[in-house]
Design a protein around this motif. Sequence first.
Motif, mmCIF file in Angstrom:
data_model
loop_
_atom_site.group_PDB
_atom_site.id
_atom_site.type_symbol
_atom_site.label_atom_id
_atom_site.label_comp_id
_atom_site.label_asym_id
_atom_site.label_seq_id
_atom_site.Cartn_x
_atom_site.Cartn_y
_atom_site.Cartn_z
ATOM 1 N N GLU A 184 -9.361 -5.150 3.872
ATOM 2 C CA GLU A 184 -9.657 -6.953 4.081
ATOM 3 C C GLU A 184 -8.763 -8.048 4.481
ATOM 4 O O GLU A 184 -9.207 -8.810 3.964
ATOM 5 C CB GLU A 184 -10.824 -6.364 2.959
ATOM 6 C CG GLU A 184 -12.049 -5.615 2.865
ATOM 7 C CD GLU A 184 -12.823 -5.681 1.283
ATOM 8 O OE1 GLU A 184 -12.597 -6.038 0.659
ATOM 9 O OE2 GLU A 184 -13.862 -5.112 1.785
ATOM 10 N N GLU A 185 -7.506 -7.370 3.452
ATOM 11 C CA GLU A 185 -6.517 -8.539 3.589
ATOM 12 C C GLU A 185 -5.627 -7.518 3.642
ATOM 13 O O GLU A 185 -4.862 -6.492 3.387
ATOM 14 C CB GLU A 185 -6.697 -8.935 2.234
ATOM 15 C CG GLU A 185 -6.156 -8.301 0.996
ATOM 16 C CD GLU A 185 -5.408 -8.656 -0.989
ATOM 17 O OE1 GLU A 185 -5.011 -8.378 -0.885
ATOM 18 O OE2 GLU A 185 -6.876 -9.680 -0.273
ATOM 19 N N PRO A 186 -4.439 -8.143 4.141
ATOM 20 C CA PRO A 186 -3.053 -7.774 4.363
ATOM 21 C C PRO A 186 -2.125 -6.900 3.178
ATOM 22 O O PRO A 186 -2.715 -7.220 1.998
ATOM 23 C CB PRO A 186 -2.429 -8.565 4.975
ATOM 24 C CG PRO A 186 -2.603 -9.551 4.552
ATOM 25 C CD PRO A 186 -3.657 -9.603 4.776
ATOM 26 N N VAL A 187 -1.711 -5.682 3.698
ATOM 27 C CA VAL A 187 -1.009 -5.089 2.789
ATOM 28 C C VAL A 187 0.174 -5.331 1.874
ATOM 29 O O VAL A 187 1.116 -5.912 1.416
ATOM 30 C CB VAL A 187 -0.849 -3.216 3.011
ATOM 31 C CG1 VAL A 187 0.005 -2.507 1.574
ATOM 32 C CG2 VAL A 187 -2.444 -2.632 2.979
ATOM 33 N N ILE A 188 0.826 -5.768 3.428
ATOM 34 C CA ILE A 188 2.304 -5.828 3.215
ATOM 35 C C ILE A 188 2.050 -7.993 3.927
ATOM 36 O O ILE A 188 1.283 -8.000 4.295
ATOM 37 C CB ILE A 188 3.289 -5.342 4.194
ATOM 38 C CG1 ILE A 188 3.837 -4.011 4.245
ATOM 39 C CG2 ILE A 188 4.423 -6.434 4.380
ATOM 40 C CD1 ILE A 188 4.453 -4.087 2.744
ATOM 41 N N LYS A 189 2.464 -8.352 2.459
ATOM 42 C CA LYS A 189 2.697 -10.065 2.552
ATOM 43 C C LYS A 189 4.222 -10.925 1.949
ATOM 44 O O LYS A 189 4.933 -10.179 1.718
ATOM 45 C CB LYS A 189 1.616 -10.442 0.996
ATOM 46 C CG LYS A 189 0.152 -9.614 0.997
ATOM 47 C CD LYS A 189 -0.388 -10.002 -0.151
ATOM 48 C CE LYS A 189 -1.987 -9.047 -0.199
ATOM 49 N NZ LYS A 189 -2.713 -9.438 -1.814
ATOM 50 N N ASP A 190 4.150 -11.678 2.456
ATOM 51 C CA ASP A 190 4.890 -12.563 2.559
ATOM 52 C C ASP A 190 6.097 -12.603 0.329
ATOM 53 O O ASP A 190 7.009 -12.761 1.144
ATOM 54 C CB ASP A 190 4.774 -14.721 2.496
ATOM 55 C CG ASP A 190 4.771 -14.313 4.266
ATOM 56 O OD1 ASP A 190 5.055 -13.394 5.327
ATOM 57 O OD2 ASP A 190 3.899 -15.652 4.258
ATOM 58 N N ASN A 191 4.811 -12.632 0.237
ATOM 59 C CA ASN A 191 5.332 -12.554 -1.142
ATOM 60 C C ASN A 191 5.471 -10.851 -2.146
ATOM 61 O O ASN A 191 6.106 -10.223 -3.072
ATOM 62 C CB ASN A 191 4.388 -13.133 -2.360
ATOM 63 C CG ASN A 191 3.623 -12.226 -2.034
ATOM 64 O OD1 ASN A 191 3.191 -11.725 -1.708
ATOM 65 N ND2 ASN A 191 3.087 -12.493 -3.315
ATOM 66 N N THR A 192 5.683 -9.685 -0.819
ATOM 67 C CA THR A 192 6.094 -8.506 -1.369
ATOM 68 C C THR A 192 7.272 -8.295 -1.513
ATOM 69 O O THR A 192 8.721 -8.780 -1.224
ATOM 70 C CB THR A 192 5.691 -7.520 -0.300
ATOM 71 O OG1 THR A 192 3.980 -7.517 0.048
ATOM 72 C CG2 THR A 192 6.058 -5.801 0.200
ATOM 73 N N LEU A 230 -1.501 1.443 3.797
ATOM 74 C CA LEU A 230 -0.322 0.934 4.123
ATOM 75 C C LEU A 230 -0.187 1.239 5.363
ATOM 76 O O LEU A 230 0.596 0.959 6.631
ATOM 77 C CB LEU A 230 0.239 1.022 3.023
ATOM 78 C CG LEU A 230 1.636 0.732 3.319
ATOM 79 C CD1 LEU A 230 2.306 -0.569 3.694
ATOM 80 C CD2 LEU A 230 3.558 1.560 2.440
ATOM 81 N N VAL A 231 -0.512 2.737 5.694
ATOM 82 C CA VAL A 231 -0.108 3.786 6.887
ATOM 83 C C VAL A 231 -1.197 2.644 8.210
ATOM 84 O O VAL A 231 -0.181 2.632 9.314
ATOM 85 C CB VAL A 231 -0.483 4.762 6.316
ATOM 86 C CG1 VAL A 231 -0.281 5.726 8.242
ATOM 87 C CG2 VAL A 231 0.758 5.483 5.480
ATOM 88 N N SER A 232 -2.018 2.424 8.177
ATOM 89 C CA SER A 232 -3.402 1.799 8.757
ATOM 90 C C SER A 232 -2.479 0.986 9.494
ATOM 91 O O SER A 232 -2.555 0.538 11.071
ATOM 92 C CB SER A 232 -4.703 1.710 8.359
ATOM 93 O OG SER A 232 -5.570 0.852 8.956
ATOM 94 N N GLU A 233 -2.214 -0.177 7.942
ATOM 95 C CA GLU A 233 -1.887 -1.537 8.625
ATOM 96 C C GLU A 233 -0.762 -0.884 9.513
ATOM 97 O O GLU A 233 0.031 -1.403 10.682
ATOM 98 C CB GLU A 233 -0.880 -2.279 7.307
ATOM 99 C CG GLU A 233 -0.246 -3.554 8.326
ATOM 100 C CD GLU A 233 0.041 -4.133 6.581
ATOM 101 O OE1 GLU A 233 -0.847 -5.388 6.582
ATOM 102 O OE2 GLU A 233 0.648 -4.320 5.917
ATOM 103 N N MET A 234 0.338 -0.158 9.170
ATOM 104 C CA MET A 234 1.967 0.467 9.663
ATOM 105 C C MET A 234 1.303 0.600 11.524
ATOM 106 O O MET A 234 2.254 0.532 12.333
ATOM 107 C CB MET A 234 2.820 1.524 9.146
ATOM 108 C CG MET A 234 3.310 1.237 7.637
ATOM 109 S SD MET A 234 2.900 2.410 6.671
ATOM 110 C CE MET A 234 4.117 3.089 7.859
ATOM 111 N N LEU A 235 0.380 1.399 11.410
ATOM 112 C CA LEU A 235 -0.285 2.015 13.112
ATOM 113 C C LEU A 235 -0.461 0.597 14.071
ATOM 114 O O LEU A 235 -0.253 0.849 14.809
ATOM 115 C CB LEU A 235 -1.085 2.515 12.794
ATOM 116 C CG LEU A 235 -0.946 4.217 11.851
ATOM 117 C CD1 LEU A 235 -2.184 5.356 11.752
ATOM 118 C CD2 LEU A 235 0.684 4.859 12.591
#
Length: 299
Positions: A266-274, A134-139
């Motif tokens: 490989e896929e988003p951590v935060i998604k539209d259905n989070t 998640l942190v990687s995606e946030m950055l």
Amino acid sequence: MKCLLIYYTGTYNTRYLTGLLKERLVKEGVEVDTYEIDALNMERLDFTGYDLVGLGYPIYGFNAPSRFLKFVRKQEFPKGIKTFIYKNSGETYHANDASSVSVVRKLRRCKAEINNEYHFIMPYNIHFKFDDALVSEMLTIDDMLLDILVKEVLQGIPNIKKYKILHKIITFFVKLQYIGGDINSFFYRIKKDKCVNCNKCINACPTKNIYRNKKGAIKFHHDCLMCMRCSMNCPTDAIYIGFLDAWGWRVNGAYDFKKIRAIKNEEPVIKDNTTGFFKCYIETYRTIKQRHEELFNDQ
């Protein structure tokens, strides 16, 4: 153009962001100086020669940190100087929007120009630790917001919200947390079976709240900002931080941003259905991506 970045940092997230921001501005030909606020030194700065001033801080309980505000209020910003705010927190609830209300009020009182404010997402240093993926995606999202900040600020494109009354009210009443550290520090203690006497907590504390008594034991005064610098960076997790520990809110172990950046999800951590706590990120991600596409014609 010459820019001064003034910032306060707790567990070094804002220092990290400031470093990235400085790199971006330098690449655009801006001469950049940085000033990290010392919680015990409220000196008045000389803004002579600067065209632009950035003010950075971590959000503590829907507010700017008390020592950051104290420092800003001490300053006399030149009339007409261009300024912007870059803040960060582990959640993007709209209650955080008005955290800068006192800063903006001070800037306008000095007749400084303030047209830009940006909220970056950085991992928690309290409550619970964020997963590295998640942190990687946030950055990555923060990188996009840095692109937006630099382009808008340097090209004079305004980007600042009008604070809603409800958010101002929340910010005002949660200011009671400013005294929380002083009260909570009565319950701090060192776990003797874990402490290795490295003195990292003593040396790092921004208010010199941690000390050794005459017997050589590590003790605490009652001037705590609850920045979590001591408990998060203790190499052996030897610091008990009062009610935060009792509630299971202690986070230990710094985030290795260089290592985390290398993670390829490989896929988003935060998604539209989070759902749950991280649901607020959906809107934040969408807003930043849309604005980035508008400014840079993303494909």
